[in-house]
Design a protein around this motif. Structure first.
Motif, PDB file in Angstrom:
ATOM      1  N   ASP A  83       0.830  -1.197   0.000  1.00 54.71           N
ATOM      2  CA  ASP A  83       0.000   0.000   0.000  1.00 54.71           C
ATOM      3  C   ASP A  83       0.869   1.254   0.000  1.00 54.71           C
ATOM      4  OD1 ASP A  83      -2.763   1.228   0.430  1.00 54.71           O
ATOM      5  OD2 ASP A  83      -1.676   2.054   2.143  1.00 54.71           O
ATOM      6  N   TRP A  84       1.952   1.244   0.786  1.00 57.04           N
ATOM      7  CA  TRP A  84       2.852   2.389   0.844  1.00 57.04           C
ATOM      8  C   TRP A  84       3.520   2.622  -0.500  1.00 57.04           C
ATOM      9  CZ3 TRP A  84       8.174   2.874   0.199  1.00 57.04           C
ATOM     10  CH2 TRP A  84       8.729   4.079   0.598  1.00 57.04           C
ATOM     11  N   MET A  85       3.972   1.544  -1.143  1.00 61.18           N
ATOM     12  CA  MET A  85       4.660   1.695  -2.424  1.00 61.18           C
ATOM     13  C   MET A  85       3.715   2.212  -3.509  1.00 61.18           C
ATOM     14  SD  MET A  85       7.639  -1.039  -2.927  1.00 61.18           S
ATOM     15  CE  MET A  85       9.148  -0.724  -2.015  1.00 61.18           C
ATOM     16  N   TYR A  86       2.480   1.766  -3.464  1.00 61.14           N
ATOM     17  CA  TYR A  86       1.529   2.268  -4.459  1.00 61.14           C
ATOM     18  C   TYR A  86       1.325   3.774  -4.276  1.00 61.14           C
ATOM     19  CZ  TYR A  86      -2.822   3.514  -6.680  1.00 61.14           C
ATOM     20  OH  TYR A  86      -3.758   4.178  -7.423  1.00 61.14           O
ATOM     21  N   LYS A  87       1.096   4.203  -3.036  1.00 54.97           N
ATOM     22  CA  LYS A  87       0.820   5.618  -2.792  1.00 54.97           C
ATOM     23  C   LYS A  87       2.030   6.500  -3.075  1.00 54.97           C
ATOM     24  CE  LYS A  87      -2.832   4.897   0.636  1.00 54.97           C
ATOM     25  NZ  LYS A  87      -3.244   5.045   2.065  1.00 54.97           N
ATOM     26  N   GLU A  88       3.220   6.014  -2.748  1.00 52.98           N
ATOM     27  CA  GLU A  88       4.411   6.833  -2.900  1.00 52.98           C
ATOM     28  C   GLU A  88       5.015   6.793  -4.300  1.00 52.98           C
ATOM     29  OE1 GLU A  88       5.674   8.906  -0.765  1.00 52.98           O
ATOM     30  OE2 GLU A  88       4.388   8.433   0.945  1.00 52.98           O
ATOM     31  N   LEU A 127      16.427   3.113 -19.878  1.00 53.04           N
ATOM     32  CA  LEU A 127      17.306   3.020 -18.722  1.00 53.04           C
ATOM     33  C   LEU A 127      17.092   4.191 -17.775  1.00 53.04           C
ATOM     34  CD1 LEU A 127      19.731   1.757 -17.207  1.00 53.04           C
ATOM     35  CD2 LEU A 127      21.214   3.163 -18.669  1.00 53.04           C
ATOM     36  N   MET A 128      17.001   5.402 -18.333  1.00 57.61           N
ATOM     37  CA  MET A 128      16.840   6.585 -17.490  1.00 57.61           C
ATOM     38  C   MET A 128      15.492   6.580 -16.774  1.00 57.61           C
ATOM     39  SD  MET A 128      19.718   7.794 -17.789  1.00 57.61           S
ATOM     40  CE  MET A 128      21.106   7.711 -18.896  1.00 57.61           C
ATOM     41  N   THR A 129      14.451   6.159 -17.461  1.00 56.32           N
ATOM     42  CA  THR A 129      13.129   6.084 -16.833  1.00 56.32           C
ATOM     43  C   THR A 129      13.144   5.084 -15.688  1.00 56.32           C
ATOM     44  OG1 THR A 129      12.030   6.636 -18.921  1.00 56.32           O
ATOM     45  CG2 THR A 129      10.680   5.605 -17.220  1.00 56.32           C
ATOM     46  N   LEU A 130      13.754   3.926 -15.928  1.00 57.15           N
ATOM     47  CA  LEU A 130      13.828   2.890 -14.899  1.00 57.15           C
ATOM     48  C   LEU A 130      14.627   3.356 -13.690  1.00 57.15           C
ATOM     49  CD1 LEU A 130      13.422  -0.088 -13.993  1.00 57.15           C
ATOM     50  CD2 LEU A 130      15.555  -0.616 -15.203  1.00 57.15           C
ATOM     51  N   MET A 131      15.810   3.919 -13.926  1.00 53.39           N
ATOM     52  CA  MET A 131      16.668   4.316 -12.821  1.00 53.39           C
ATOM     53  C   MET A 131      16.073   5.489 -12.035  1.00 53.39           C
ATOM     54  SD  MET A 131      18.847   1.991 -13.017  1.00 53.39           S
ATOM     55  CE  MET A 131      19.857   2.480 -11.639  1.00 53.39           C
ATOM     56  N   ASN A 132      15.391   6.399 -12.713  1.00 50.61           N
ATOM     57  CA  ASN A 132      14.746   7.504 -12.010  1.00 50.61           C
ATOM     58  C   ASN A 132      13.647   6.993 -11.082  1.00 50.61           C
ATOM     59  OD1 ASN A 132      16.287   9.613 -13.037  1.00 50.61           O
ATOM     60  ND2 ASN A 132      14.956   9.912 -14.809  1.00 50.61           N
ATOM     61  N   TRP A 133      12.902   6.001 -11.545  1.00 49.55           N
ATOM     62  CA  TRP A 133      11.843   5.413 -10.719  1.00 49.55           C
ATOM     63  C   TRP A 133      12.449   4.703  -9.508  1.00 49.55           C
ATOM     64  CZ3 TRP A 133       7.909   1.101 -12.438  1.00 49.55           C
ATOM     65  CH2 TRP A 133       6.721   1.229 -11.689  1.00 49.55           C
ATOM     66  N   MET A 134      13.535   3.988  -9.718  1.00 53.78           N
ATOM     67  CA  MET A 134      14.213   3.300  -8.619  1.00 53.78           C
ATOM     68  C   MET A 134      14.822   4.309  -7.643  1.00 53.78           C
ATOM     69  SD  MET A 134      15.929   0.215 -10.866  1.00 53.78           S
ATOM     70  CE  MET A 134      16.923  -0.436  -9.531  1.00 53.78           C
ATOM     71  N   ASP A 135      15.389   5.404  -8.167  1.00 53.80           N
ATOM     72  CA  ASP A 135      15.926   6.449  -7.294  1.00 53.80           C
ATOM     73  C   ASP A 135      14.826   7.050  -6.425  1.00 53.80           C
ATOM     74  OD1 ASP A 135      18.526   6.170  -8.101  1.00 53.80           O
ATOM     75  OD2 ASP A 135      18.522   7.877  -9.462  1.00 53.80           O
ATOM     76  N   ASP A 136      13.640   7.252  -7.013  1.00 50.76           N
ATOM     77  CA  ASP A 136      12.505   7.754  -6.227  1.00 50.76           C
ATOM     78  C   ASP A 136      12.217   6.829  -5.051  1.00 50.76           C
ATOM     79  OD1 ASP A 136      12.229   9.886  -7.937  1.00 50.76           O
ATOM     80  OD2 ASP A 136      10.562   9.032  -9.069  1.00 50.76           O
ATOM     81  N   CYS A 137      12.260   5.531  -5.312  1.00 51.58           N
ATOM     82  CA  CYS A 137      11.984   4.547  -4.264  1.00 51.58           C
ATOM     83  C   CYS A 137      13.040   4.619  -3.167  1.00 51.58           C
ATOM     84  CB  CYS A 137      11.931   3.141  -4.865  1.00 51.58           C
ATOM     85  SG  CYS A 137      11.663   1.826  -3.654  1.00 51.58           S
ATOM     86  N   MET A 138      14.316   4.659  -3.553  1.00 47.07           N
ATOM     87  CA  MET A 138      15.381   4.699  -2.552  1.00 47.07           C
ATOM     88  C   MET A 138      15.314   5.980  -1.725  1.00 47.07           C
ATOM     89  SD  MET A 138      18.665   2.885  -4.369  1.00 47.07           S
ATOM     90  CE  MET A 138      18.620   3.833  -5.883  1.00 47.07           C
TER      91      MET A 138
END
Length: 220
Positions: free
Chosen positions: A12-17, A145-156
């Motif tokens: 739930d947290w990951m979906y909202k964030e 690659l940039m789209t993927l890494m930006n999304w992962m950076d948001d998560c971290m």
């Protein structure tokens, strides 16, 4: 707290964030590269859904239901971790000052990036019946690659910044967090136009512990 409950709140947290309100590219039925859909990413626990045909094979268009997405996969973790401090070890004292449970997860990110369409690409399908003009599309390797890494950076950034998952006893053990592209035998796996990446992280959580009555009786 039950592991299933922790995972549901983490989902739930990951979906909202990371997903709510975010619009990303998604493949069309049968992976038709002439059509690009957009949709809000989804979050799955452990397994992404797959639709089977009558032969039991996964249908190719089932990828449309799982990309873009985040899949949270629990890993092996300590049920009750006991850590010895350096002072204890060097003074020949063996006692666990901290006890707690762990929840270790691998978080799989998947995005769809088929490349950049140049003007006239979609209309070229009707040109003398030859099909789409593939010279009017640029593979989106770096773009994906940039789209993927930006999304992962948001998560971290969210995990390291908030440190706690609301409604749970989960807290981020910062030193455990790692990230990478999807690899097999140390080589990056190429699944373009779908791009995969992982974040691995361990959460500390409370391990309920009761006093052992038999030991108490011996001490009385």
């Amino acid at each position: 707290m039950r592991t299933s409950e922790r995972l549901r709140w983490l989902k739930d947290w990951m979906y909202k964030e990371l997903c709510e309100g975010r619009i990303m590219k998604a493949p069309a039925a049968n992976m038709n590269i002439g059509v690009i859909n957009t949709q809000e990413p989804k979050v799955f626990l452990a397994w992404a859904p797959a639709r089977l045909d009558q032969t039991g094979q996964v249908r190719e268009e089932s990828v449309t239901s799982v990309v873009p997405s985040i899949t949270i996969m629990p890993n092996q973790a300590y049920a009750k971790y006991m850590e010895e401090k350096r002072f204890d070890r060097y003074n020949n004292v063996h006692r666990p000052p901290d006890m707690g449970q762990h929840l270790s997860v691998s978080i799989l990110f998947s995005i769809y990036e088929p490349g950049t369409r140049l003007p006239g690409f979609v209309d070229s399908v009707g040109d003398k019946g030859k099909g789409l003009d593939m010279t009017l599309i640029k593979e989106g390797t770096e773009q994906g690659l940039m789209t993927l890494m930006n999304w992962m950076d948001d998560c971290m950034e969210k995990l390291l910044g908030q440190k706690m998952i609301p409604h749970t006893d989960l807290f981020v053990e910062e030193s455990t967090m790692t990230y990478s592209l999807y690899t097999d035998q140390e080589y990056v796996v190429d699944r373009r136009p779908i791009f995969y990446g992982f974040i691995n992280v361990t959460f500390g959580c409370y391990a309920e512990s009761e006093v052992n009555k038999k030991i108490n009786n011996l001490l009385l």
